[in-house]
Design a protein around this motif. Structure first.
Motif, PDB file in Angstrom:
ATOM      1  N   ALA A 146       0.834  -1.203   0.000  1.00 37.33           N
ATOM      2  CA  ALA A 146       0.000   0.000   0.000  1.00 37.33           C
ATOM      3  C   ALA A 146       0.870   1.255   0.000  1.00 37.33           C
ATOM      4  CB  ALA A 146      -0.918   0.003   1.218  1.00 37.33           C
ATOM      5  N   GLY A 147       0.485   2.213  -0.819  1.00 42.42           N
ATOM      6  CA  GLY A 147       1.215   3.473  -0.897  1.00 42.42           C
ATOM      7  C   GLY A 147       2.341   3.480  -1.920  1.00 42.42           C
ATOM      8  N   HIS A 148       2.608   2.340  -2.550  1.00 46.05           N
ATOM      9  CA  HIS A 148       3.650   2.255  -3.569  1.00 46.05           C
ATOM     10  C   HIS A 148       3.031   2.152  -4.957  1.00 46.05           C
ATOM     11  CE1 HIS A 148       6.870   1.750  -0.615  1.00 46.05           C
ATOM     12  NE2 HIS A 148       6.081   0.909   0.028  1.00 46.05           N
ATOM     13  N   THR A 149       3.836   2.419  -5.959  1.00 42.85           N
ATOM     14  CA  THR A 149       3.398   2.242  -7.342  1.00 42.85           C
ATOM     15  C   THR A 149       3.508   0.771  -7.691  1.00 42.85           C
ATOM     16  OG1 THR A 149       4.163   4.454  -7.945  1.00 42.85           O
ATOM     17  CG2 THR A 149       3.807   2.895  -9.744  1.00 42.85           C
ATOM     18  N   VAL A 150       2.364   0.129  -7.887  1.00 40.70           N
ATOM     19  CA  VAL A 150       2.322  -1.323  -8.077  1.00 40.70           C
ATOM     20  C   VAL A 150       1.648  -1.653  -9.397  1.00 40.70           C
ATOM     21  CG1 VAL A 150       1.479  -3.527  -7.140  1.00 40.70           C
ATOM     22  CG2 VAL A 150       2.217  -1.696  -5.584  1.00 40.70           C
ATOM     23  N   ILE A 151       2.284  -2.531 -10.159  1.00 35.97           N
ATOM     24  CA  ILE A 151       1.706  -3.066 -11.397  1.00 35.97           C
ATOM     25  C   ILE A 151       1.489  -4.555 -11.184  1.00 35.97           C
ATOM     26  CG2 ILE A 151       2.058  -3.485 -13.855  1.00 35.97           C
ATOM     27  CD1 ILE A 151       3.919  -1.037 -13.882  1.00 35.97           C
ATOM     28  N   VAL A 152       0.247  -4.977 -11.205  1.00 34.74           N
ATOM     29  CA  VAL A 152      -0.085  -6.402 -11.100  1.00 34.74           C
ATOM     30  C   VAL A 152      -0.335  -6.917 -12.510  1.00 34.74           C
ATOM     31  CG1 VAL A 152      -1.740  -8.090 -10.225  1.00 34.74           C
ATOM     32  CG2 VAL A 152      -1.030  -6.160  -8.782  1.00 34.74           C
ATOM     33  N   VAL A 153       0.492  -7.852 -12.943  1.00 32.89           N
ATOM     34  CA  VAL A 153       0.364  -8.432 -14.281  1.00 32.89           C
ATOM     35  C   VAL A 153      -0.234  -9.822 -14.113  1.00 32.89           C
ATOM     36  CG1 VAL A 153       1.511  -8.949 -16.451  1.00 32.89           C
ATOM     37  CG2 VAL A 153       2.420  -7.159 -14.971  1.00 32.89           C
ATOM     38  N   ASP A 154      -1.444  -9.976 -14.597  1.00 34.03           N
ATOM     39  CA  ASP A 154      -2.257 -11.137 -14.265  1.00 34.03           C
ATOM     40  C   ASP A 154      -2.658 -11.914 -15.511  1.00 34.03           C
ATOM     41  OD1 ASP A 154      -3.873 -12.667 -12.353  1.00 34.03           O
ATOM     42  OD2 ASP A 154      -5.609 -11.734 -13.302  1.00 34.03           O
ATOM     43  N   THR A 155      -2.434 -13.218 -15.472  1.00 39.71           N
ATOM     44  CA  THR A 155      -3.068 -14.098 -16.449  1.00 39.71           C
ATOM     45  C   THR A 155      -4.466 -14.345 -15.908  1.00 39.71           C
ATOM     46  OG1 THR A 155      -0.957 -15.104 -17.067  1.00 39.71           O
ATOM     47  CG2 THR A 155      -2.965 -16.317 -17.627  1.00 39.71           C
TER      48      THR A 155
END
Length: 229
Positions: free
Chosen positions: A25-34
């Protein structure tokens, strides 16, 4: 300044995912999801994470799909079953020049075999050989990846080994002291000593050049953590 890429596959069903996402939380997050029907896209929207729908069939492909969305100097390739100590993010920001490496591995269980495995991973395979696995949570300055738009070889297993071998030709990795605590679920579901033996067989298979898809079928059989077999 820092982007975190998390590759996922049916991970909303995993007990550890909520804790992982809370820690980011609070960070720049990219979730790459199949994608599946697990509700990952809605969860990412709720948390303010960037959700990237991927057609990749393996973790390496998901990591590569996330790279093009990074617009910060630093990127962490975050294992979906590891938790980084908050000090990790401070340590990245304190680096004064381009570098790459990993964080200090430990398991979530104090079993002596796990302690030995982490010691070997940190000090022998890591510091001496320059090879870290993704469960250390790899990091890199993006300048070191500028000529590698898809830096992970899209194999089903040992993509992290190949990644490290490529990068260490130009610069040795640096292990940061913040802990990356990894779930021991594979060992507990398969049996601790059976899984440890399997890991060594897979390393031998990689050395001998066995087919990566076949090796990963052995690794994933009955678990479906990264792919379904």
């Amino acid at each position: 300044m820092l982007t975190i890429i998390v590759p996922t596959y049916k991970d909303m069903a995993r007990a550890w995912t909520n804790e992982l996402f809370n820690s980011l939380a609070g960070h720049t997050v990219i979730v790459v999801d199949t994608p599946s029907d697990d509700g990952m896209e809605a969860e990412c929207e709720k948390r303010g994470f960037t959700y990237v729908k991927s057609k990749a069939i393996n973790r390496a492909g998901r990591l590569n799909d996330g790279i093009k969305y990074v617009n910060t100097p630093w990127v962490i390739f975050h294992h979906p079953r590891s938790l980084l100590n908050p000090a990790a993010f401070t340590q990245i920001r304190e680096l004064s020049s381009p570098a790459w490496g990993a964080f200090t591995h430990q398991f979530d269980d104090p079993h002596p075999l796990f302690k030995f495995t982490s010691f070997w991973s940190n000090h022998i395979r890591g510091e001496l050989q320059g090879i870290y696995y993704l469960d250390h949570c790899l990091y890199s300055h993006v300048n070191l990846l500028s000529d590698k738009p898809r830096p992970f070889s899209e194999v089903d297993v040992f993509e992290d080994t190949i990644f490290c071998k490529r990068l260490k030709t130009s610069m040795r990795p640096h292990r940061l002291s913040a802990a990356s605590t990894t779930s021991s679920v594979r060992f507990k579901q398969n049996g601790i000593w059976r899984q440890a033996f399997m890991n060594q067989l897979l390393k031998l298979g990689y050395f001998l050049g066995l087919d990566h898809t076949m090796m990963n079928r052995w690794y994933e059989k009955g678990l479906g953590l990264n792919q379904r077999y």
